[in-house]
Design an enzyme around this catalytic site. Structure first.
Site, short mmCIF file in Angstrom:
data_model
loop_
_atom_site.label_atom_id
_atom_site.label_comp_id
_atom_site.label_asym_id
_atom_site.label_seq_id
_atom_site.Cartn_x
_atom_site.Cartn_y
_atom_site.Cartn_z
N ASN A 28 47.06 34.29 38.14
CA ASN A 28 47.86 35.26 37.38
C ASN A 28 49.26 35.40 37.97
O ASN A 28 50.25 35.49 37.23
CB ASN A 28 47.16 36.62 37.34
CG ASN A 28 46.12 36.68 36.24
OD1 ASN A 28 46.45 36.67 35.06
ND2 ASN A 28 44.85 36.70 36.63
N MET A 87 42.31 42.59 45.68
CA MET A 87 40.94 43.11 45.70
C MET A 87 40.72 44.23 46.72
O MET A 87 39.59 44.52 47.08
CB MET A 87 39.95 41.95 45.95
CG MET A 87 40.03 40.84 44.91
SD MET A 87 39.89 41.40 43.17
CE MET A 87 38.11 41.62 43.05
N ARG A 88 41.79 44.89 47.13
CA ARG A 88 41.65 46.07 48.00
C ARG A 88 41.94 47.32 47.18
O ARG A 88 42.91 47.34 46.40
CB ARG A 88 42.62 46.02 49.18
CG ARG A 88 42.56 44.76 50.02
CD ARG A 88 41.22 44.50 50.65
NE ARG A 88 40.76 45.58 51.51
CZ ARG A 88 39.54 45.64 52.02
NH1 ARG A 88 38.66 44.71 51.73
NH2 ARG A 88 39.19 46.64 52.80
N VAL A 89 41.14 48.36 47.39
CA VAL A 89 41.41 49.65 46.75
C VAL A 89 42.59 50.30 47.48
O VAL A 89 42.64 50.31 48.70
CB VAL A 89 40.17 50.55 46.83
CG1 VAL A 89 40.49 51.95 46.35
CG2 VAL A 89 39.03 49.95 45.99
N HIS A 133 43.00 43.60 34.86
CA HIS A 133 41.57 43.78 35.10
C HIS A 133 40.80 42.97 34.06
O HIS A 133 41.13 43.02 32.87
CB HIS A 133 41.20 45.26 35.01
CG HIS A 133 39.77 45.53 35.31
ND1 HIS A 133 39.27 45.48 36.58
CD2 HIS A 133 38.73 45.81 34.50
CE1 HIS A 133 37.96 45.73 36.55
NE2 HIS A 133 37.62 45.94 35.30
N GLU A 174 44.29 36.10 30.26
CA GLU A 174 45.02 36.85 31.29
C GLU A 174 46.40 36.24 31.52
O GLU A 174 47.40 36.94 31.67
CB GLU A 174 44.23 36.87 32.60
CG GLU A 174 42.92 37.63 32.51
CD GLU A 174 42.22 37.74 33.87
OE1 GLU A 174 42.90 37.99 34.89
OE2 GLU A 174 40.98 37.59 33.91
C1 GAR Z 1 41.44 37.68 37.73
O1 GAR Z 1 40.43 37.40 36.79
C2 GAR Z 1 41.75 39.16 37.74
O2 GAR Z 1 41.70 39.77 36.46
C3 GAR Z 1 40.66 39.68 38.62
O3 GAR Z 1 40.52 38.71 39.64
C4 GAR Z 1 40.93 37.45 39.14
C5 GAR Z 1 42.01 36.91 40.06
O4 GAR Z 1 42.33 35.59 39.74
N1 GAR Z 1 41.01 40.95 39.15
C6 GAR Z 1 40.12 41.86 39.53
O5 GAR Z 1 38.93 41.70 39.46
C7 GAR Z 1 40.73 43.12 40.07
N2 GAR Z 1 39.73 44.03 40.50
P1 GAR Z 1 43.73 34.97 40.21
O6 GAR Z 1 43.85 35.20 41.72
O7 GAR Z 1 43.60 33.51 39.91
O8 GAR Z 1 44.83 35.65 39.45
#
Ligand code: GAR
Length: 196
Positions: A14, A91-93, A110, A175
């Protein structure tokens, strides 16, 4: 032009979609930093390859002390003077104090149709619920996890033989379309949701 920092934890696909879009002429935003809580995040090298400054602040030595981790993360982040902060697979709150520093100018993507399925394992939960549609949401970050005003959504069909992985892959394609579209609007001061 709006200065954009991006926080990642992993592959950064992303992030890459955002950087590539910001690289187009006439875009209302410029990337100023990509930062990760994981020094091994593959996305850091991808950002560096595009000439974007990177920073890594490993959360592990802080052993769950979120405030101390965030204080360390804020050093490179504030030095980059971002107008907008994009979470992209981060991925950290984040604590309310951190979120408050970027109130109204922090975005997150998300992998579900919020308000359905905040948190983890979104695709597995959508399949277990028998949903016929899934998707992704970009929203403004507030202190409540995966909450906050919705700035865009994209939908995909759930197919009969889907597994969490096949569904995730279908959603991820969307996304990469949705997040750049939302950032363009947001950076131009337009907060109307993007509905794909
Ligand atoms: C993506 O699918 C994003 O929406 C999700 O992690 C992936 C990251 O992929 N985000 C979450 O789950 C947030 N809690 P990327 O590193 O290739 O963008």
């Amino acid at each position: 032009t709006a200065r954009v920092a991006i926080l990642i934890s992993g592959g950064g696909s992303n992030m890459l979609a955002l950087l590539r879009d910001m690289g187009q002429g006439g875009h209302p935003a410029t990337p100023v930093l990509v930062a990760s809580n994981d020094p091994a995040a593959a996305g850091l090298a991808k950002a560096a390859a595009l000439g974007v400054p990177t920073a890594a602040v490993d959360h592990r030595p802080f052993k769950g002390d979120r405030a101390a981790f965030e204080a360390a993360l804020l050093e490179p982040l504030l030095a980059a003077r971002p107008d907008i902060l994009c979470l992209a697979g981060f991925m950290r709150v984040l604590t309310p104090a951190f979120v408050g520093r970027f109130a109204g100018r922090m975005l997150n993507i998300h992998p579900s149709l919020l308000p359905k399925y905040p948190g983890l394992h979104t695709h597995q939960r959508a399949l277990e619920a028998g949903d016929t549609q899934a998707g992704c949401t970009v929203h403004e970050v507030t202190p409540v996890l995966d909450d906050g005003p919705i700035l865009g959504q994209a939908r995909v069909p759930v197919l009969p033989d889907d597994t969490p992985d096949t569904l995730a892959a279908r959603v991820l394609v969307q996304e990469h379309i949705l997040y750049p579209a939302v950032l363009r609007r947001f950076a131009a001061g337009d907060r109307r949701p993007v509905l794909l």
